[in-house]
Write an enzyme that holds these catalytic residues in place. Structure first.
Site, PDB file in Angstrom:
ATOM      1  N   GLU A  12      -3.539   1.276  -6.364  1.00 50.59           N
ATOM      2  CA  GLU A  12      -2.659   0.135  -6.828  1.00 50.59           C
ATOM      3  C   GLU A  12      -2.203   0.140  -8.211  1.00 50.59           C
ATOM      4  O   GLU A  12      -3.383   0.569  -8.918  1.00 50.59           O
ATOM      5  CB  GLU A  12      -2.894  -1.201  -6.212  1.00 50.59           C
ATOM      6  CG  GLU A  12      -1.731  -2.421  -6.415  1.00 50.59           C
ATOM      7  CD  GLU A  12      -0.576  -1.737  -5.541  1.00 50.59           C
ATOM      8  OE1 GLU A  12       0.205  -1.476  -6.227  1.00 50.59           O
ATOM      9  OE2 GLU A  12      -0.584  -1.873  -4.233  1.00 50.59           O
ATOM     10  N   CYS A  68       0.879  -1.226  -0.033  1.00 49.49           N
ATOM     11  CA  CYS A  68       0.037   0.053   0.059  1.00 49.49           C
ATOM     12  C   CYS A  68       0.909   1.154  -0.045  1.00 49.49           C
ATOM     13  O   CYS A  68       1.711   1.272   0.823  1.00 49.49           O
ATOM     14  CB  CYS A  68      -0.894  -0.061   1.232  1.00 49.49           C
ATOM     15  SG  CYS A  68      -1.966   1.285   1.324  1.00 49.49           S
TER      16      CYS A  68
END
Length: 221
Positions: free
Chosen positions: A104, A2
């Site tokens: 992402e 992340c």
């Protein structure tokens, strides 16, 4: 992993979701939160929950150089209970990091297409995090890292890792359980089922940490 996320919720939403009874210092919605920045986090001080800001990128209390924080924005939940940097933090320095989506970059795309990923119901949630205090030569930093896990079936085509997202019940267990053995926390994390997610493509505008506005979350058409 992340490496970027959003927090668009207002103070009232955050207070209600996390059961806070104190004012929250929110400057503005965040469309592109990045490592090295101060991020809103929630800890439990032994009596109640407290919200404040931690710098994203963990600097362990024993570190000699604060630059290590740039390499420690995430911690692997599978091995955190074995690592000197994280082991004692699992015992007593757990935190919640509020968010409402994360980004992402699709690993199978030649151009690394960025995607915005949310819960199916788009509600506010929290990443499972760890924090620490670093102090040396008159400098003091409070920093944090986000725990990650192997990607679930939804995330696997995008990336092989994903952040640990906690449900409301899990948030309370994560914060309020008091001091625990690292191995017990590891077992707790290993039993968590990933939340249902959804995703859509966004423009490469989000690639730059300098960009932090509504354009970051606009669907790519």
């Amino acid at each position: 992993m992340c490496g970027r996320y959003t927090l668009l919720a207002d103070e009232k939403q955050i207070a209600q979701t996390f059961g806070l009874d104190q004012p929250i210092d929110l400057n503005q919605p965040r469309y592109n939160v990045a490592p090295g920045q101060n991020v809103l986090a929630i800890i439990h001080d032994g009596q109640k929950k407290r919200a404040g800001y931690l710098r994203w990128g963990l600097i362990p209390s024993w570190a000699k150089d604060e630059k290590i924080g740039y390499k420690m924005i995430n911690a692997r939940s599978e091995t955190a209970h074995e690592k000197p940097s994280f082991k004692h933090l699992l015992s007593r320095k757990r935190c919640l990091i509020p968010a409402d989506s994360f980004y992402e970059w699709n690993r199978d795309s030649q151009e690394k297409q960025p995607k915005r990923i949310q819960l199916q119901d788009r509600r506010l949630f929290a990443f499972a995090g760890l924090w620490d205090k670093w102090e040396q030569n008159g400098q003091k930093h409070f920093t944090c890292t986000i725990l990650t896990r192997e990607a679930n079936a939804f995330m696997q085509p995008i990336h092989h890792r994903m952040p640990i997202i906690l449900s409301k019940e899990q948030m309370n267990a994560w914060l309020e359980a008091g001091e625990q053995k690292p191995e017990d926390v590891h077992r707790f994390l290993s039993t968590l089922e990933p939340e249902d997610l959804q995703a859509y493509d966004v423009a490469s505008y989000v690639n730059s940490v300098k960009n932090d506005d509504e354009t970051c979350i606009a669907p790519l058409v």
